[in-house]
Write a protein that holds these residues in place. Structure first.
Motif, PDB file in Angstrom:
ATOM      1  N   ALA A  62       0.891  -1.365  -0.100  1.00  0.00           N
ATOM      2  CA  ALA A  62      -0.404   0.464   0.090  1.00  0.00           C
ATOM      3  C   ALA A  62       1.098   1.514   0.220  1.00  0.00           C
ATOM      4  CB  ALA A  62      -0.917  -0.325   1.209  1.00  0.00           C
ATOM      5  N   GLU A  63       2.332   1.576   0.935  1.00  0.00           N
ATOM      6  CA  GLU A  63       3.236   2.314   1.192  1.00  0.00           C
ATOM      7  C   GLU A  63       3.902   2.495  -0.682  1.00  0.00           C
ATOM      8  OE1 GLU A  63       5.492   1.896   4.079  1.00  0.00           O
ATOM      9  OE2 GLU A  63       3.743   2.272   5.312  1.00  0.00           O
ATOM     10  N   LEU A  64       3.786   1.710  -0.956  1.00  0.00           N
ATOM     11  CA  LEU A  64       4.455   1.354  -2.067  1.00  0.00           C
ATOM     12  C   LEU A  64       3.709   2.076  -3.424  1.00  0.00           C
ATOM     13  CD1 LEU A  64       6.788   0.639  -4.179  1.00  0.00           C
ATOM     14  CD2 LEU A  64       5.297  -1.475  -4.955  1.00  0.00           C
ATOM     15  N   GLU A  72       6.422  10.529  -4.116  1.00  0.00           N
ATOM     16  CA  GLU A  72       7.121  10.682  -2.534  1.00  0.00           C
ATOM     17  C   GLU A  72       8.912   9.967  -2.007  1.00  0.00           C
ATOM     18  OE1 GLU A  72       3.726  10.331  -0.337  1.00  0.00           O
ATOM     19  OE2 GLU A  72       2.293  11.227  -1.819  1.00  0.00           O
ATOM     20  N   ARG A  73       8.801   9.389  -2.603  1.00  0.00           N
ATOM     21  CA  ARG A  73       9.853   8.909  -2.260  1.00  0.00           C
ATOM     22  C   ARG A  73      10.749   7.868  -3.364  1.00  0.00           C
ATOM     23  NH1 ARG A  73       9.726   3.007  -0.894  1.00  0.00           N
ATOM     24  NH2 ARG A  73       8.046   2.399  -0.882  1.00  0.00           N
ATOM     25  N   ALA A  78      14.411  -2.389  -7.312  1.00  0.00           N
ATOM     26  CA  ALA A  78      13.304  -3.971  -6.461  1.00  0.00           C
ATOM     27  C   ALA A  78      11.946  -3.183  -6.430  1.00  0.00           C
ATOM     28  CB  ALA A  78      13.803  -4.377  -5.070  1.00  0.00           C
ATOM     29  N   ASP A  79      11.923  -1.834  -5.720  1.00  0.00           N
ATOM     30  CA  ASP A  79      10.240  -1.369  -5.492  1.00  0.00           C
ATOM     31  C   ASP A  79       9.989  -1.087  -6.878  1.00  0.00           C
ATOM     32  OD1 ASP A  79      10.441  -1.815  -2.547  1.00  0.00           O
ATOM     33  OD2 ASP A  79      10.449   0.205  -1.801  1.00  0.00           O
ATOM     34  N   GLN A  80      11.166  -0.510  -7.793  1.00  0.00           N
ATOM     35  CA  GLN A  80      10.466  -0.019  -8.758  1.00  0.00           C
ATOM     36  C   GLN A  80      10.125  -0.851  -9.919  1.00  0.00           C
ATOM     37  OE1 GLN A  80      10.313   2.912 -10.398  1.00  0.00           O
ATOM     38  NE2 GLN A  80       9.209   2.517 -12.071  1.00  0.00           N
ATOM     39  N   ARG A  82       8.648  -4.098  -8.344  1.00  0.00           N
ATOM     40  CA  ARG A  82       7.274  -3.953  -7.313  1.00  0.00           C
ATOM     41  C   ARG A  82       6.398  -3.625  -8.379  1.00  0.00           C
ATOM     42  NH1 ARG A  82       8.514  -3.877  -1.641  1.00  0.00           N
ATOM     43  NH2 ARG A  82       6.258  -4.861  -0.716  1.00  0.00           N
ATOM     44  N   LEU A  83       6.061  -2.071  -7.990  1.00  0.00           N
ATOM     45  CA  LEU A  83       5.459  -1.165  -8.502  1.00  0.00           C
ATOM     46  C   LEU A  83       4.731  -1.103 -10.030  1.00  0.00           C
ATOM     47  CD1 LEU A  83       4.060   1.831  -8.129  1.00  0.00           C
ATOM     48  CD2 LEU A  83       5.741   3.020  -8.469  1.00  0.00           C
ATOM     49  N   GLU A  84       5.874  -1.012 -10.496  1.00  0.00           N
ATOM     50  CA  GLU A  84       5.500  -1.588 -12.430  1.00  0.00           C
ATOM     51  C   GLU A  84       4.823  -3.014 -11.911  1.00  0.00           C
ATOM     52  OE1 GLU A  84       9.672  -2.039 -13.833  1.00  0.00           O
ATOM     53  OE2 GLU A  84       9.996   0.565 -14.282  1.00  0.00           O
ATOM     54  N   GLN A  85       4.953  -3.963 -11.426  1.00  0.00           N
ATOM     55  CA  GLN A  85       4.346  -5.368 -11.463  1.00  0.00           C
ATOM     56  C   GLN A  85       3.011  -4.724 -11.031  1.00  0.00           C
ATOM     57  OE1 GLN A  85       5.068  -8.068 -13.104  1.00  0.00           O
ATOM     58  NE2 GLN A  85       7.025  -7.003 -13.836  1.00  0.00           N
ATOM     59  N   MET A  86       2.610  -4.600  -9.968  1.00  0.00           N
ATOM     60  CA  MET A  86       1.780  -3.709  -9.296  1.00  0.00           C
ATOM     61  C   MET A  86       0.774  -2.932 -10.736  1.00  0.00           C
ATOM     62  SD  MET A  86       1.543  -5.121  -6.611  1.00  0.00           S
ATOM     63  CE  MET A  86      -0.425  -4.147  -5.930  1.00  0.00           C
ATOM     64  N   LEU A  87       1.688  -2.134 -11.012  1.00  0.00           N
ATOM     65  CA  LEU A  87       0.949  -1.399 -12.377  1.00  0.00           C
ATOM     66  C   LEU A  87       0.291  -2.073 -13.938  1.00  0.00           C
ATOM     67  CD1 LEU A  87       2.914   2.055 -12.323  1.00  0.00           C
ATOM     68  CD2 LEU A  87       0.345   1.720 -11.511  1.00  0.00           C
ATOM     69  N   ALA A  88       1.007  -3.476 -13.640  1.00  0.00           N
ATOM     70  CA  ALA A  88       0.759  -4.317 -14.794  1.00  0.00           C
ATOM     71  C   ALA A  88      -0.522  -5.422 -14.523  1.00  0.00           C
ATOM     72  CB  ALA A  88       2.161  -5.108 -15.164  1.00  0.00           C
ATOM     73  N   GLU A  89      -0.380  -5.197 -13.101  1.00  0.00           N
ATOM     74  CA  GLU A  89      -1.674  -6.355 -13.109  1.00  0.00           C
ATOM     75  C   GLU A  89      -2.850  -5.431 -13.042  1.00  0.00           C
ATOM     76  OE1 GLU A  89      -2.020 -10.254 -11.731  1.00  0.00           O
ATOM     77  OE2 GLU A  89       0.030  -9.721 -12.346  1.00  0.00           O
TER      78      GLU A  89
END
Length: 166
Positions: A62-64, A72-73, A78-80, A82-89
């Motif tokens: 959720a914070e990611l 904001e950060r 690795a976080d990039q 993860r974020l791209e994978q969530m956007l892809a989902e």
């Protein structure tokens, strides 16, 4: 009654039987189609539930999604990813609703009224927009890309209401 009259009567009864059986088959097909559409709705809901529950149950995700999308950060590699994978989902789940709407499985306008505006809100963020600019050409069909790209203009009134409601 003569044999000729019995023959005519038999033909009439047979014709009525054929019509009744066709009506029955039509009703069965309609019932089966309804069940298949319900299964498609359930499948779609299950796909979205996985995404929503991942965010709801895992504060880190959720914070990611919140801080990461808005820049904001800083994000490490690795976080990039993860974020791209969530956007892809999100995009792929939205694609499935778009596709089912295009094929007539879902009522016309389902994509535009449900996940389209949600996806567009993610894609209007700094990192969401940057991701979409490269991802939309890697695996999404042109019709979906055109409809997603057209959504911000259609969704502008809804986003104003959402933004002012915060």
């Amino acid at each position: 009654m003569s044999f000729e009259q019995l023959s005519y009567l038999a033909q009439i009864v047979a014709s009525v039987g054929v019509v009744v059986s066709l009506i029955f088959v039509g009703l069965q097909i309609k019932q089966n189609t309804g069940a298949l559409q319900r299964n498609e709705h359930n499948s779609t809901m299950a796909q979205w539930t996985v995404i929503r529950m991942a965010i709801a149950k895992n504060r880190d995700i959720a914070e990611l999604m919140t801080a990461g999308l808005h820049g904001e950060r800083p994000l490490d590699a690795a976080d990039q990813l993860r974020l791209e994978q969530m956007l892809a989902e999100h995009a792929w789940a939205a694609f499935h609703i778009w596709d089912r709407t295009q094929r007539g499985v879902f009522p016309k306008g389902t994509f535009e009224l449900t996940c389209g505006p949600l996806l567009c809100r993610l894609l209007r963020t700094a990192r969401g927009g940057a991701w979409w600019q490269s991802a939309k050409y890697a695996g999404f069909i042109p019709g979906f890309v055109l409809d997603v790209d057209a959504m911000p203009a259609k969704d502008s009134g809804a986003s104003v209401a959402i933004a002012s409601g915060k």
